[in-house]
Design a protein around this motif. Sequence first.
Motif, PDB file in Angstrom:
ATOM      1  N   GLU A 188       0.834  -1.204   0.000  1.00 14.37           N
ATOM      2  CA  GLU A 188       0.000   0.000   0.000  1.00 14.37           C
ATOM      3  C   GLU A 188       0.871   1.257   0.000  1.00 14.37           C
ATOM      4  O   GLU A 188       0.596   2.212  -0.722  1.00 14.37           O
ATOM      5  N   LEU A 190       0.964   4.222  -2.812  1.00 12.11           N
ATOM      6  CA  LEU A 190       0.729   5.631  -2.488  1.00 12.11           C
ATOM      7  C   LEU A 190       1.889   6.507  -2.979  1.00 12.11           C
ATOM      8  O   LEU A 190       1.675   7.620  -3.457  1.00 12.11           O
ATOM      9  N   GLY A 213       0.349   8.481  -5.708  1.00  9.45           N
ATOM     10  CA  GLY A 213      -0.283   9.550  -4.935  1.00  9.45           C
ATOM     11  C   GLY A 213       0.174  10.944  -5.360  1.00  9.45           C
ATOM     12  O   GLY A 213       1.118  11.093  -6.128  1.00  9.45           O
ATOM     13  N   MET A 257       1.600  13.967  -0.542  1.00 10.42           N
ATOM     14  CA  MET A 257       1.470  12.702   0.166  1.00 10.42           C
ATOM     15  C   MET A 257       2.675  11.794  -0.097  1.00 10.42           C
ATOM     16  O   MET A 257       3.236  11.218   0.829  1.00 10.42           O
ATOM     17  N   HIS A 291      -0.351  15.081   5.709  1.00 14.10           N
ATOM     18  CA  HIS A 291      -1.439  14.652   4.838  1.00 14.10           C
ATOM     19  C   HIS A 291      -2.250  13.583   5.586  1.00 14.10           C
ATOM     20  O   HIS A 291      -1.669  12.669   6.172  1.00 14.10           O
ATOM     21  N   PRO A 292      -3.589  13.678   5.583  1.00 12.42           N
ATOM     22  CA  PRO A 292      -4.409  12.701   6.318  1.00 12.42           C
ATOM     23  C   PRO A 292      -4.120  11.249   5.915  1.00 12.42           C
ATOM     24  O   PRO A 292      -4.145  10.352   6.774  1.00 12.42           O
ATOM     25  N   SER A 293      -3.829  11.014   4.644  1.00 12.12           N
ATOM     26  CA  SER A 293      -3.549   9.640   4.197  1.00 12.12           C
ATOM     27  C   SER A 293      -2.256   9.107   4.802  1.00 12.12           C
ATOM     28  O   SER A 293      -2.135   7.907   5.055  1.00 12.12           O
ATOM     29  N   VAL A 294      -1.302   9.996   5.040  1.00 10.72           N
ATOM     30  CA  VAL A 294      -0.032   9.595   5.648  1.00 10.72           C
ATOM     31  C   VAL A 294      -0.268   9.215   7.108  1.00 10.72           C
ATOM     32  O   VAL A 294       0.237   8.199   7.588  1.00 10.72           O
ATOM     33  N   THR A 299      -3.117   8.203   8.461  1.00 15.17           N
ATOM     34  CA  THR A 299      -3.894   6.953   8.466  1.00 15.17           C
ATOM     35  C   THR A 299      -3.000   5.759   8.182  1.00 15.17           C
ATOM     36  O   THR A 299      -3.085   4.716   8.842  1.00 15.17           O
ATOM     37  N   TYR A 300      -2.122   5.906   7.192  1.00 18.02           N
ATOM     38  CA  TYR A 300      -1.247   4.805   6.796  1.00 18.02           C
ATOM     39  C   TYR A 300      -0.295   4.417   7.935  1.00 18.02           C
ATOM     40  O   TYR A 300      -0.150   3.238   8.264  1.00 18.02           O
ATOM     41  N   ARG A 308      -2.098   2.638  10.640  1.00 22.00           N
ATOM     42  CA  ARG A 308      -2.411   1.268  10.252  1.00 22.00           C
ATOM     43  C   ARG A 308      -1.193   0.367  10.394  1.00 22.00           C
ATOM     44  O   ARG A 308      -1.288  -0.780  10.793  1.00 22.00           O
TER      45      ARG A 308
END
Length: 197
Positions: A69, A73, A77, A81, A174-177, A179-180, A183
Amino acid sequence: MGIYNAEISAGALMLPESRRIAKLRMGNPTEVDWTEALRGENVLQKKTPATARRQARLIRNRLETLDQEGWQLIAEGDKEMATQLLLAASIRHSRLLGDFLHDVYAQHLRRLEHSLSPRSWEAFITECAHRDPAVAGWADSTKRKLFQVIVRILAEAGYLDSTRKMNLTPPMLHPSVVTYLKRLGDMQTLASMEQAR
């Protein structure tokens, strides 16, 4: 093996090159595939094979700290990000970079200082030598190069305004960073990146 290594001196974040290597990595390449991509296709577009090998090894080692993942990204991405994920991978790969963010950058912010100085690097590298005696054996030129590369990484990631002035400009993650990294369960890297704002 010591706490620190100087491998990071091979290059900064190298976003375009890292995107290419991440895309290649997603295909589960064999060693033959790697060799063909680096030498035959010159996927990193470097002038010499030695430079291509050294930078590819660094990028590959950084990417190995992430999973499929993360590679996707980085490969696909947006720039912000992908750059922040490369910083996370660089921190996971290089304790020296992570400790610098934690011990120097974040401390400067807490003391409301506006910029980094070479003196802060000298004090930091002396402290590192106490933690890992091998650091004391590094050549002065290696130590200078490491500082230059770390400053370039922080400028590329938006933590400094430029490599010249070195003014502190901590970005929002970045919100995706976020979250990742959550996780992955890597709260330490996330804290290193977030405490710097």
